[in-house]
Design a protein around this motif. Structure first.
Motif, PDB file in Angstrom:
ATOM      1  N   ALA A   1      30.516  49.601  33.792  1.00  8.01           N
ATOM      2  CA  ALA A   1      30.844  48.392  33.076  1.00  8.01           C
ATOM      3  C   ALA A   1      31.835  48.699  31.918  1.00  8.01           C
ATOM      4  O   ALA A   1      31.553  48.219  30.907  1.00  8.01           O
ATOM      5  CB  ALA A   1      29.402  47.736  32.347  1.00  8.01           C
ATOM      6  N   ILE A   2      32.864  49.508  32.500  1.00  4.90           N
ATOM      7  CA  ILE A   2      33.770  49.947  31.258  1.00  4.90           C
ATOM      8  C   ILE A   2      35.228  49.762  31.976  1.00  4.90           C
ATOM      9  O   ILE A   2      35.304  50.429  33.066  1.00  4.90           O
ATOM     10  CB  ILE A   2      33.657  51.044  30.650  1.00  4.90           C
ATOM     11  CG1 ILE A   2      34.890  51.428  29.757  1.00  4.90           C
ATOM     12  CG2 ILE A   2      33.312  52.579  31.603  1.00  4.90           C
ATOM     13  CD1 ILE A   2      34.499  52.406  28.594  1.00  4.90           C
ATOM     14  N   GLU A   3      36.069  48.996  31.429  1.00  3.01           N
ATOM     15  CA  GLU A   3      37.365  48.923  32.075  1.00  3.01           C
ATOM     16  C   GLU A   3      38.380  49.530  31.127  1.00  3.01           C
ATOM     17  O   GLU A   3      38.508  49.128  29.724  1.00  3.01           O
ATOM     18  CB  GLU A   3      37.592  47.451  32.195  1.00  3.01           C
ATOM     19  CG  GLU A   3      38.373  47.297  33.477  1.00  3.01           C
ATOM     20  CD  GLU A   3      38.284  48.100  34.619  1.00  3.01           C
ATOM     21  OE1 GLU A   3      38.990  49.158  34.549  1.00  3.01           O
ATOM     22  OE2 GLU A   3      37.426  47.827  35.602  1.00  3.01           O
TER      23      GLU A   3
ATOM     24  N   THR B   1      37.308  41.899  35.304  1.00  2.00           N
ATOM     25  CA  THR B   1      35.845  42.415  35.467  1.00  2.00           C
ATOM     26  C   THR B   1      35.390  42.463  34.140  1.00  2.00           C
ATOM     27  O   THR B   1      34.011  42.127  33.958  1.00  2.00           O
ATOM     28  CB  THR B   1      35.779  43.852  35.966  1.00  2.00           C
ATOM     29  OG1 THR B   1      37.085  44.540  35.599  1.00  2.00           O
ATOM     30  CG2 THR B   1      35.939  43.821  37.729  1.00  2.00           C
ATOM     31  N   ASP B   2      35.821  42.684  32.996  1.00  4.92           N
ATOM     32  CA  ASP B   2      35.280  42.516  31.500  1.00  4.92           C
ATOM     33  C   ASP B   2      34.680  40.881  31.712  1.00  4.92           C
ATOM     34  O   ASP B   2      33.685  40.789  30.910  1.00  4.92           O
ATOM     35  CB  ASP B   2      36.061  42.853  30.589  1.00  4.92           C
ATOM     36  CG  ASP B   2      36.266  44.327  30.147  1.00  4.92           C
ATOM     37  OD1 ASP B   2      35.245  44.853  30.770  1.00  4.92           O
ATOM     38  OD2 ASP B   2      36.930  44.582  29.145  1.00  4.92           O
TER      39      ASP B   2
ATOM     40  N   GLY C   1      27.386  52.574  32.221  1.00  4.17           N
ATOM     41  CA  GLY C   1      28.314  53.027  31.087  1.00  4.17           C
ATOM     42  C   GLY C   1      29.041  51.752  30.781  1.00  4.17           C
ATOM     43  O   GLY C   1      29.543  50.903  31.452  1.00  4.17           O
ATOM     44  N   LEU C   2      28.731  51.453  29.464  1.00  2.00           N
ATOM     45  CA  LEU C   2      29.606  50.344  28.870  1.00  2.00           C
ATOM     46  C   LEU C   2      30.432  50.587  27.636  1.00  2.00           C
ATOM     47  O   LEU C   2      30.087  51.719  26.858  1.00  2.00           O
ATOM     48  CB  LEU C   2      28.435  49.570  28.410  1.00  2.00           C
ATOM     49  CG  LEU C   2      28.631  48.017  27.696  1.00  2.00           C
ATOM     50  CD1 LEU C   2      28.727  47.250  29.096  1.00  2.00           C
ATOM     51  CD2 LEU C   2      27.380  47.551  26.807  1.00  2.00           C
ATOM     52  N   GLY C   3      31.422  49.817  27.583  1.00  2.00           N
ATOM     53  CA  GLY C   3      32.437  50.151  26.632  1.00  2.00           C
ATOM     54  C   GLY C   3      31.910  50.081  25.229  1.00  2.00           C
ATOM     55  O   GLY C   3      31.012  48.792  25.113  1.00  2.00           O
TER      56      GLY C   3
ATOM     57  N   VAL D   1      30.950  46.167  37.965  1.00  2.00           N
ATOM     58  CA  VAL D   1      30.552  44.981  37.917  1.00  2.00           C
ATOM     59  C   VAL D   1      30.514  44.023  38.985  1.00  2.00           C
ATOM     60  O   VAL D   1      29.343  43.183  39.258  1.00  2.00           O
ATOM     61  CB  VAL D   1      30.930  44.239  36.426  1.00  2.00           C
ATOM     62  CG1 VAL D   1      30.370  42.826  36.015  1.00  2.00           C
ATOM     63  CG2 VAL D   1      30.819  45.222  35.177  1.00  2.00           C
ATOM     64  N   GLN D   2      31.646  43.985  39.497  1.00  2.00           N
ATOM     65  CA  GLN D   2      31.738  42.934  40.403  1.00  2.00           C
ATOM     66  C   GLN D   2      31.097  43.168  41.487  1.00  2.00           C
ATOM     67  O   GLN D   2      30.581  42.302  42.363  1.00  2.00           O
ATOM     68  CB  GLN D   2      33.290  43.052  41.109  1.00  2.00           C
ATOM     69  CG  GLN D   2      33.770  42.311  42.334  1.00  2.00           C
ATOM     70  CD  GLN D   2      33.921  40.726  42.172  1.00  2.00           C
ATOM     71  OE1 GLN D   2      34.575  40.359  41.286  1.00  2.00           O
ATOM     72  NE2 GLN D   2      32.780  40.227  42.719  1.00  2.00           N
TER      73      GLN D   2
END
Ligand code: SF4
Ligand code: SF4
Lengths: 478, 378
Positions: free
Chosen positions: A171-173, A181-182, A211-213, A275-276
């Motif tokens: 979940a990190i771009e 995606t964010d 994993g998240l920003g 996420v997608q």
């Protein structure tokens, strides 16, 4: 509660500035239905599948138009019609990402968008078994997602669900221009969380690591609150450094596991999904919709109005870019500006694995461009003063320098997330010394492109390394 | 609709095309070099991924050490008069001519490294070479430096740092001119405008301006008084090479280059710290041969060499471990060389020796990939 907050990162990598034409914070909007969809029969991780339709057939949105028998040597996933209409053409076209001739089905829209939903048990998904969920996900075409596929009983990845121990959610771009995606994470948070639970269940209730920003405190709080009572979930906060979102780097950062050279994350009993994929899994299982629509960013310095869109897979990018290009000479790239491929024709479609369509201004001659402080320039070095309040960094296809011999500055070693020696790898590969390159871990390269990005001598390291890897693979199969 | 830069660009392209047609390859290369210098590569587009590239190019990369040298040049002009500029000019003109000749004959591109080489070479010369009768020595040194670089294949392939090669050549060929005569610089506390209004200290003060030795030379010679710490640190009244006598400015320039990542602390700082610690350690054993750590670091061009010469990317290792070893090696060699031989110029030779080991260091310190053992799918 096993949810813990820890700020993690990896060695190497680069924090990109925000480039011109980034649709940051733009809400997702619905793209109009395309008049024609070009659906390649090789999507995502899946192998090319055989067509099930013929020219002239009428198809409905979501109908399976291509499918292979399960084969563990060649994982595949069904491909769907993404609009309803008539099959106009079935022909071999060069695949937009690697140029290999691949079957593609062109569908002419009838404007109806009549759906064919998935046949599935209409129970609450929590009551479904792993096999039943695996079947739905397979039928819905969700399983070709990610860099290594999603394992089910239908051979959709190298690996089977029983062997998987961890589900890692990306979940990190961190790539330039990948904003959609964010945005999806913000707007479809419920679907995301439930989709994640579905994917986990389909793998037999494995441990989940997200994993998240770290720059998303709101999502973090919400995730913590929602998942507080589950002991199978760990949320990690990550620094937004490219290429944190890469499977191998993500798994290494979160779980300290090393992906074998030339292998996939499934080889070390992990599955990485983004996420997608989670949202698509939810829509498949709960709403019965196959994976025919995804979010993408239409962005870049040559785009008039950058947007985040929901588009049908197979939409030709000409429909997304028409009347939206600001520069006469623009380079259109499908996917990432760091590892994607530029397109000569705008007749190529959006693929399942396409998070963005990017149009960059072409290089323009400038007088003495290196003089001046360079407030709007992105650099790994500190040689330019990048001012944070000057929001957007300049983005063109310019090399920003003349090509020179390697000056051995060592930047490529400093940025390489895999701790490789890109200067030497490139040198070997350029001279066809593939066996030497293999000795210094050529196959561990994840092709993130950073080495070529930072090189002040503008050596096409990624190009050289890719060529070497191709040769190495050919030698193995020969 | 074409802007001014595009029109200039067009002109350059046309002339280049013409030169190619007339088969004047050498001229075409020089013309191309001029075009590249003016447009800085902004006209060149990426063929393959990545499609955006870092803003740093060789021009800015090589420009950074030059920026770091600006304060040194100004200070040198103040301390040693306008003859400083003469030294720089002779170096650049001769260096430029030799390099361009090679480029035209051997048909390779002109590289920016030359500008740095000339600057570092000139700033490490003794100010007395600014006397008109000594100019030819400067010319010989830089010419030899560039010829040797070209023998190894030109910028990027040279094993030895060219600035240091030239300097070493002069040290061996002209030991008197290189190590015996020094100027006592103009003193900002007493001399007012100093060198800004004089050609050299000699023309201003005559024989009084001649100094016997640099601080390190004084340490090695029992008959000469060793300058105090104030002189050493501020450079006021300190006789030394043109750019090597200003530790504060060197630290400033070094900090700038470290910040921009153009040099790596693993070479520069490691070399300085090693020199300091090792010299201090040996000072306890043999105080007459080895100065204390602080003196060792502040004297004999060590800071200059550590920030500007040892860190030359082409001739120092690329790997992180290699850089550590290189920095330590240079520090140790410098201290041992200076102490055991009593010769003040050992920084130069330790860098040459270090350069020799660079390819080896790279080869033996290849980093280990963050990946498991290879698997094959067949
Ligand atoms: S060598 Fe591979 S992994 Fe390393 S920076 Fe280059 S492309 Fe990325
Ligand atoms: S970044 Fe480029 S110039 Fe620097 S060491 Fe790597 S290949 Fe050489």
């Amino acid at each position: 509660m096993a949810v813990l907050g820890s700020l993690k990162t990896f060695k190497g990598g680069h924090y990109f500035g925000l480039f011109e034409g980034t649709p940051r914070g733009k809400r997702l909007s619905q793209a109009p239905l395309p008049k024609r969809a070009i659906v390649f029969l090789r999507q995502g991780f899946s192998a090319e599948v055989a067509p099930l339709v013929q020219v002239g057939d009428r198809v409905k949105t979501g109908q399976i138009i291509g499918k292979n028998d399960p084969n563990p040597q060649k994982p595949s996933t069904p491909v769907h019609a993404t609009i309803s209409g008539r099959v106009a053409k079935i022909e071999k076209l060069p695949h937009p990402l690697d140029g290999r001739p691949t079957l593609a089905v062109t569908i002419e829209s009838d404007g109806q968008d009549a759906w064919q939903l998935l046949e599935r048990p209409t129970l609450n998904y929590e009551r479904l078994s792993a096999e039943e969920l695996g079947k739905i996900l397979y039928d819905a075409g969700v399983t070709s997602g990610g860099q290594a596929g999603f394992p089910t009983a239908f051979a959709t990845a190298y690996g089977t669900p029983e062997r998987i121990r961890y589900l890692v959610i990306n979940a990190i771009e961190t790539e330039p221009y990948f904003e959609a995606t964010d945005q999806l994470l913000y707007e479809e948070f419920d679907k995301f969380v439930n989709g994640m639970k579905i994917l986990r269940q389909a793998l037999g209730n494995v441990q989940v690591h997200i994993g998240l920003g770290y720059n998303k405190p709101r999502i973090y709080e919400e995730l913590i609150t929602r998942l507080e009572y589950y002991d199978w979930c760990t949320v990690h906060q990550l620094l937004p450094k490219y290429p944190q979102g890469d499977d191998a780097v993500l798994v290494r950062t979160l779980l300290d596991l090393l992906v074998p050279q030339g292998g996939y994350v499934t080889d070390i009993q992990c599955v990485v999904q983004d996420v997608q994929q989670c949202v698509a899994a939810y829509e498949a299982v709960v709403e019965g919709k196959p994976f025919v629509e995804r979010v993408i960013s239409v962005a870049g310095s040559a785009v008039k109005e950058p947007k985040n869109l929901r588009v049908r897979i197979g939409t030709p990018i000409s429909e997304l870019l028409d009347n939206n290009l600001s520069a006469a000479r623009a380079r259109v790239i499908l996917g990432s500006v760091l590892r994607g491929r530029d397109q000569q024709s705008l007749d190529v479609p959006v693929l399942k694995e396409t998070p963005a369509v990017i149009a960059l201004k072409e290089a323009q001659p400038e007088l003495m461009p290196v003089a001046g402080p360079g407030f709007d320039r992105d650099s790994f070095t500190g040689a330019y003063i990048s001012l944070p309040w000057l929001k957007f960094k300049r983005a063109t296809t310019s090399l920003n320098g003349n090509q020179r011999a390697c000056v051995r500055c060592g930047y490529c070693l400093d940025v390489c997330p895999q701790n490789l020696f890109p200067a030497m790898l490139g040198e070997y590969c350029a001279h066809d010394l593939v066996s030497n390159a293999l000795e210094i871990d050529l196959m561990a390269c994840i092709e993130c492109g950073l080495c070529a990005y930072v090189c002040p001598s503008k050596i096409p390291l990624l190009e050289q390394i890719r060529k070497g890897k191709r040769q190495a693979l050919e030698e193995v199969s020969a | 609709m074409m802007g001014f830069p595009e029109r200039v660009y067009e002109f350059f392209e046309r002339v280049h095309h013409r030169l190619k047609e007339q088969k004047r390859e050498g001229l075409a290369i020089l013309w191309e070099g001029l075009k590249d210098a003016i447009f800085g590569g902004s006209d060149k587009a990426a063929r393959q991924a990545p499609y955006i590239r870092d803003a740093i190019g060789m021009q800015r990369y090589m420009g950074t050490p030059l920026i770091a040298c600006i304060p040194l040049v100004i200070a040198a002009i103040y301390c040693y008069g306008w003859s400083t500029l003469a030294i720089l000019l002779v170096t650049y003109v001769v260096g430029g001519i030799v390099e361009l000749t090679f480029c035209a004959i051997r048909r390779h591109e002109i590289t920016e490294g030359l500008l740095v080489t000339c600057m570092l070479y000139a700033l490490a010369l003794p100010p007395t070479l600014g006397r008109v009768e000594n100019w030819w020595i400067i010319a010989v040194g830089i010419a030899v430096a560039i010829v040797i670089k070209e023998i190894f294949g030109g910028s990027g392939y040279n094993i030895f740092n060219p600035a240091i090669t030239g300097r070493a050549f002069l040290l061996l060929t002209f030991p008197r001119e290189m190590t015996v005569y020094w100027y006592t610089p103009f003193n900002p506390l007493t001399d007012g405008l100093g060198g800004f209004v004089h050609w050299s200290p000699e023309t201003a003060k005559g024989i009084d301006a001649i100094a016997k030795a640099t601080p390190l030379g004084a340490f090695n010679d029992p008959n000469l008084p060793v300058p105090d710490l104030f002189t050493l640190v501020t450079g006021i009244g300190r006789a030394d090479s043109l750019g090597a006598g200003f530790p504060l400015l060197l630290l400033l320039g070094g900090a700038y280059m470290l910040y921009t990542r153009v040099i790596d602390w693993r070479v520069s700082i490691v070399m300085i710290v090693t020199t300091g610690l090792f010299s201090q350690f040996l000072h306890f054993i043999a105080p007459t041969r080895f100065p204390d750590g602080l003196f060792a670091v502040l004297s004999g061009g060590l800071l200059f060499a550590a920030f500007l010469n040892a860190t030359d990317p082409v001739t120092s290792p690329m790997t992180r471990r290699g850089k550590w070893i290189f920095g330590i090696m240079l520090g140790v060699l410098t201290v041992l060389g200076r102490g055991l031989t009593g010769y003040a110029e050992w920084v130069t030779f330790s860098i040459l020796i270090g350069n020799l080991f660079t390819p080896l260091l790279d080869r033996f310190t290849i980093p280990k990939a963050y990946a498991g053992p290879a698997i094959s799918r067949r």
